[in-house]
Design an enzyme around this catalytic site. Structure first.
Site, PDB file in Angstrom:
ATOM      1  CE1 TYR A  46      -3.445  -2.815   5.760  1.00 54.32           C
ATOM      2  CE2 TYR A  46      -3.207  -0.417   5.171  1.00 54.32           C
ATOM      3  CZ  TYR A  46      -3.405  -1.785   4.716  1.00 54.32           C
ATOM      4  OH  TYR A  46      -3.366  -2.121   3.519  1.00 54.32           O
ATOM      5  CE  LYS A  84       0.102  -4.885   2.917  1.00 53.60           C
ATOM      6  NZ  LYS A  84      -0.324  -6.084   2.487  1.00 53.60           N
ATOM      7  CB  THR A 123      -0.683  -0.006   1.235  1.00 52.27           C
ATOM      8  OG1 THR A 123      -1.268   1.370   1.292  1.00 52.27           O
ATOM      9  CG2 THR A 123      -0.064  -0.206   2.568  1.00 52.27           C
ATOM     10  CG  ASP A 124      -1.275   4.805  -0.947  1.00 51.61           C
ATOM     11  OD1 ASP A 124      -1.763   4.310   0.009  1.00 51.61           O
ATOM     12  OD2 ASP A 124      -1.673   5.793  -1.574  1.00 51.61           O
ATOM     13  CD  GLU A 125      -3.393   3.418   4.317  1.00 50.67           C
ATOM     14  OE1 GLU A 125      -3.334   3.250   5.641  1.00 50.67           O
ATOM     15  OE2 GLU A 125      -4.496   3.136   4.038  1.00 50.67           O
TER      16      GLU A 125
HETATM   17  P1  NAD Z   1      -9.566  -7.406   2.244  1.00 41.56           P
HETATM   18  O1  NAD Z   1      -9.783  -7.291   3.652  1.00 41.56           O
HETATM   19  O2  NAD Z   1     -10.978  -7.263   1.376  1.00 41.56           O
HETATM   20  O3  NAD Z   1      -9.502  -9.036   1.951  1.00 41.56           O
HETATM   21  C1  NAD Z   1      -8.250  -9.811   2.593  1.00 41.56           C
HETATM   22  C2  NAD Z   1      -8.388 -11.247   2.498  1.00 41.56           C
HETATM   23  O4  NAD Z   1      -7.220 -11.801   3.135  1.00 41.56           O
HETATM   24  C3  NAD Z   1      -9.542 -11.778   3.045  1.00 41.56           C
HETATM   25  O5  NAD Z   1     -10.424 -12.784   2.009  1.00 41.56           O
HETATM   26  C4  NAD Z   1      -9.468 -12.546   4.098  1.00 41.56           C
HETATM   27  O6  NAD Z   1     -10.094 -13.625   4.528  1.00 41.56           O
HETATM   28  C5  NAD Z   1      -7.987 -13.095   3.740  1.00 41.56           C
HETATM   29  N1  NAD Z   1      -7.000 -13.096   5.160  1.00 41.56           N
HETATM   30  C6  NAD Z   1      -6.979 -12.414   6.144  1.00 41.56           C
HETATM   31  N2  NAD Z   1      -6.129 -13.077   7.128  1.00 41.56           N
HETATM   32  C7  NAD Z   1      -5.851 -14.147   6.406  1.00 41.56           C
HETATM   33  C8  NAD Z   1      -4.968 -15.355   6.961  1.00 41.56           C
HETATM   34  N3  NAD Z   1      -4.359 -15.318   8.391  1.00 41.56           N
HETATM   35  N4  NAD Z   1      -4.579 -16.320   5.990  1.00 41.56           N
HETATM   36  C9  NAD Z   1      -5.237 -16.238   4.867  1.00 41.56           C
HETATM   37  N5  NAD Z   1      -6.242 -15.279   4.455  1.00 41.56           N
HETATM   38  C10 NAD Z   1      -6.210 -14.405   5.375  1.00 41.56           C
HETATM   39  O7  NAD Z   1      -8.277  -6.708   1.540  1.00 41.56           O
HETATM   40  P2  NAD Z   1      -8.184  -5.935   0.284  1.00 41.56           P
HETATM   41  O8  NAD Z   1      -9.027  -4.521   0.284  1.00 41.56           O
HETATM   42  O9  NAD Z   1      -8.642  -6.941  -0.932  1.00 41.56           O
HETATM   43  O10 NAD Z   1      -6.639  -5.638   0.261  1.00 41.56           O
HETATM   44  C11 NAD Z   1      -5.848  -6.746  -0.272  1.00 41.56           C
HETATM   45  C12 NAD Z   1      -4.274  -6.570  -0.107  1.00 41.56           C
HETATM   46  O11 NAD Z   1      -4.217  -5.175  -0.906  1.00 41.56           O
HETATM   47  C13 NAD Z   1      -3.845  -6.371   1.112  1.00 41.56           C
HETATM   48  O12 NAD Z   1      -2.502  -6.768   1.188  1.00 41.56           O
HETATM   49  C14 NAD Z   1      -3.855  -4.784   1.401  1.00 41.56           C
HETATM   50  O13 NAD Z   1      -2.828  -4.408   2.301  1.00 41.56           O
HETATM   51  C15 NAD Z   1      -3.537  -4.370  -0.024  1.00 41.56           C
HETATM   52  N6  NAD Z   1      -4.088  -3.046  -0.534  1.00 41.56           N
HETATM   53  C16 NAD Z   1      -5.401  -2.482  -0.447  1.00 41.56           C
HETATM   54  C17 NAD Z   1      -5.824  -1.461  -0.960  1.00 41.56           C
HETATM   55  C18 NAD Z   1      -7.390  -1.048  -0.945  1.00 41.56           C
HETATM   56  O14 NAD Z   1      -7.496   0.148  -1.340  1.00 41.56           O
HETATM   57  N7  NAD Z   1      -8.129  -1.778  -0.307  1.00 41.56           N
HETATM   58  C19 NAD Z   1      -4.986  -0.381  -1.428  1.00 41.56           C
HETATM   59  C20 NAD Z   1      -3.606  -0.884  -1.627  1.00 41.56           C
HETATM   60  C21 NAD Z   1      -3.250  -2.076  -1.120  1.00 41.56           C
HETATM   61  O1  TDX Z   2     -16.619   5.932   7.778  1.00 41.09           O
HETATM   62  C1  TDX Z   2     -15.669   6.389   7.488  1.00 41.09           C
HETATM   63  N1  TDX Z   2     -15.590   8.022   7.249  1.00 41.09           N
HETATM   64  C2  TDX Z   2     -14.358   8.826   6.807  1.00 41.09           C
HETATM   65  O2  TDX Z   2     -14.503   9.882   6.532  1.00 41.09           O
HETATM   66  C3  TDX Z   2     -14.694   5.809   6.815  1.00 41.09           C
HETATM   67  C4  TDX Z   2     -14.602   4.395   6.843  1.00 41.09           C
HETATM   68  C5  TDX Z   2     -13.531   6.262   6.424  1.00 41.09           C
HETATM   69  N2  TDX Z   2     -13.472   7.777   6.285  1.00 41.09           N
HETATM   70  C6  TDX Z   2     -12.178   8.382   5.676  1.00 41.09           C
HETATM   71  C7  TDX Z   2     -10.978   7.872   6.454  1.00 41.09           C
HETATM   72  C8  TDX Z   2      -9.970   7.850   4.813  1.00 41.09           C
HETATM   73  O3  TDX Z   2      -9.482   9.416   4.908  1.00 41.09           O
HETATM   74  O4  TDX Z   2     -12.192   8.139   4.255  1.00 41.09           O
HETATM   75  C9  TDX Z   2     -10.699   7.772   3.814  1.00 41.09           C
HETATM   76  C10 TDX Z   2     -10.944   6.417   3.442  1.00 41.09           C
HETATM   77  O5  TDX Z   2     -11.018   5.487   4.366  1.00 41.09           O
HETATM   78  P1  TDX Z   2     -10.827   3.820   4.140  1.00 41.09           P
HETATM   79  O6  TDX Z   2     -11.833   3.349   3.177  1.00 41.09           O
HETATM   80  O7  TDX Z   2     -10.942   3.344   5.440  1.00 41.09           O
HETATM   81  O8  TDX Z   2      -9.459   3.728   3.642  1.00 41.09           O
HETATM   82  P2  TDX Z   2      -8.209   4.121   3.995  1.00 41.09           P
HETATM   83  O9  TDX Z   2      -7.881   4.377   5.631  1.00 41.09           O
HETATM   84  O10 TDX Z   2      -7.565   5.226   3.157  1.00 41.09           O
HETATM   85  O11 TDX Z   2      -7.196   2.818   3.338  1.00 41.09           O
HETATM   86  C11 TDX Z   2      -7.643   2.032   2.481  1.00 41.09           C
HETATM   87  O12 TDX Z   2      -6.496   2.347   1.158  1.00 41.09           O
HETATM   88  C12 TDX Z   2      -5.151   1.795   1.513  1.00 41.09           C
HETATM   89  C13 TDX Z   2      -7.590   0.539   2.343  1.00 41.09           C
HETATM   90  O13 TDX Z   2      -8.466   0.360   3.558  1.00 41.09           O
HETATM   91  C14 TDX Z   2      -6.287   0.096   2.702  1.00 41.09           C
HETATM   92  O14 TDX Z   2      -6.007  -1.324   2.853  1.00 41.09           O
HETATM   93  C15 TDX Z   2      -5.155   0.388   1.883  1.00 41.09           C
HETATM   94  O15 TDX Z   2      -3.911  -0.031   2.101  1.00 41.09           O
END
Ligand code: NAD
Ligand code: TDX
Length: 361
Positions: free
Chosen positions: A163, A167, A136-138
């Site tokens: 988190y 990561k 992630t960019d975080e």
């Molecule tokens: P998500 O929470 O939707 O999915 C995570 C999946 O991993 C789930 O299916 C869960 O059951 C599985 N999991 C969790 N713990 C586990 C374990 N111990 N063993 C096996 N499986 C397990 O997450 P996502 O949003 O799809 O993110 C996927 C990846 O991408 C993560 O590594 C996250 O850090 C990264 N990422 C997410 C975002 C975003 O915006 N969602 C952005 C950048 C990077």
């Molecule tokens: O109820 C809310 N109200 C609100 O203002 C929630 C859930 C979020 N927010 C804000 C927090 C953030 O500034 O919205 C923005 C986006 O929040 P999230 O959807 O929780 O995402 P973020 O915290 O930015 O992280 C996401 O992007 C990077 C993913 O959850 C991560 O897994 C990924 O790495």
């Protein structure tokens, strides 16, 4: 035929990636999806591909060394694409330990098992084996409100939430494996994704779902935090392109060049819902700006994320194809068509979580 081991394939991005890969490669590849099915893992996301001969689901925990090494022993894995993680920042603030366990220890197990299966006695690796760590960019921390400031692959790591710290640690482990063992890997650091199958604890699906039900729309702080939103299919495509065309051992940042304040995103969602809901749909009367409620800020809330995806564009030719206006329509349409999915996702444990998270805000 190339065999992929995808971890976390029942989650949001993992399931979109599996759909993308079967659409692109059809029967030329085989995918083994390893997922323990936490609250975020949902096999409903994969029901249209679950009967394919070239797809296998294995329920296993990535922290379980024996289970993971058995999968490598029983299958000749060519590619690992490692998504499995705890992914929600708010949950990490409440309960950091599970983030360390899954994101750090789980990644260590994945690296160890892949290395054990792929390394040859002279320290080189079997031909063509590759590991891609999805991050992630975080990890780069927070940018100031200056539209000329971006994250680059060379930006220093500066995570703030449990988190992003977990990561960042997992990225460091992958880097250590590449430096110490010349382990054949890549890391991708991507910005915020949105699209179908996203669990409604995350900002965009939470707001869509609440607005349709006439529930409060909880905006943290002043609503001016900026995120760089990328349509999930563009992310899936980038991962595949990095793994096939990227230089091994390199990190690639993936971003949408679509930076918007949370409040802007919310207003676009509300406008798009009004535009897309049919005249006679009873949910139309629920959708209103009056639902916007400013609530207490997230602890340690990063102000702004923005990726300059210059390296991936220049070296690999990837760029974000889906404009936000189009991507948000596709996303809303998907949630319209999958009401039952949303009901299932928001029942039970998620409802308990929602109540505990927003009760005192
Ligand atoms: P998500 O929470 O939707 O999915 C995570 C999946 O991993 C789930 O299916 C869960 O059951 C599985 N999991 C969790 N713990 C586990 C374990 N111990 N063993 C096996 N499986 C397990 O997450 P996502 O949003 O799809 O993110 C996927 C990846 O991408 C993560 O590594 C996250 O850090 C990264 N990422 C997410 C975002 C975003 O915006 N969602 C952005 C950048 C990077
Ligand atoms: O109820 C809310 N109200 C609100 O203002 C929630 C859930 C979020 N927010 C804000 C927090 C953030 O500034 O919205 C923005 C986006 O929040 P999230 O959807 O929780 O995402 P973020 O915290 O930015 O992280 C996401 O992007 C990077 C993913 O959850 C991560 O897994 C990924 O790495």
């Amino acid at each position: 035929m190339r065999t992929y081991l995808v971890t976390g394939g029942a989650g949001f991005i993992g399931s979109n990636y599996i759909h993308y890969m079967f659409k692109k490669y059809d029967n030329e590849i085989r995918i083994i999806n390893v997922d323990v099915l936490t609250y975020a893992g949902n096999l409903e996301n994969l029901k249209d591909i679950e009967n394919r001969d070239n797809y296998t689901f294995i329920r296993a925990d990535i922290c379980d060394k024996e289970a993971i090494s058995r999968i490598f022993e029983e299958n000749d894995i060519d590619r690992v694409v490692h998504f499995a993680a705890e992914s929600h920042v708010d949950r990490s603030i409440k309960d950091p330990e599970v983030f360390v366990r899954t994101n750090v220890m789980g990644t260590a197990v994945m690296l160890n098992c892949a290395r054990a299966a792929w390394e040859l006695p002279d320290g080189s690796y079997k031909e063509g084996k590759k590991f891609l760590h999805v991050s992630t960019d975080e990890v780069y921390g927070s940018l100031p409100d200056d539209e000329n400031a971006f994250f680059y692959e060379t930006s220093p790591y500066d995570p703030h939430s449990p988190y992003s710290a977990s990561k960042a640690s997992s990225d460091m482990l992958v880097k250590a494996y590449m430096d110490t063992y010349r382990f054949p890997a890549n890391i991708t650091n991507c910005s915020n994704n949105y699209g179908p199958y996203q669990f409604p604890e995350k900002f965009i699906p939470l707001m869509i779902n609440n607005a349709l039900q006439g529930k409060q729309l909880p905006v943290y702080g002043d609503g001016k935090n900026v995120r760089d939103w990328l349509y999930v299919e563009d992310h899936a495509k980038a991962i595949d392109m990095v793994q096939e065309q990227g230089r091994l051992f390199e990190t690639y940042n993936i971003g949408g060049h679509n930076e918007k304040q949370n409040i802007e995103i919310l207003n676009i969602i509300l406008d798009t819902l009004q535009e897309m809901l049919p005249e006679n749909d009873p949910r139309r009367k629920n959708v209103s700006r009056k639902l916007i409620t400013y609530v207490s800020d997230r602890k340690g809330h990063d102000r702004r994320y923005a990726i300059a995806p210059d390296k991936i564009k220049k070296e690999i030719g990837w760029y974000p194809e889906t404009m936000f206006k189009e991507g948000i329509k596709k996303t809303i349409q998907w949630y319209f068509e999958n009401e039952q999915w949303m009901k299932n996702a928001t029942s039970g444990d998620y409802q308990k979580y929602y109540d505990s998270m927003y009760k005192n805000r």
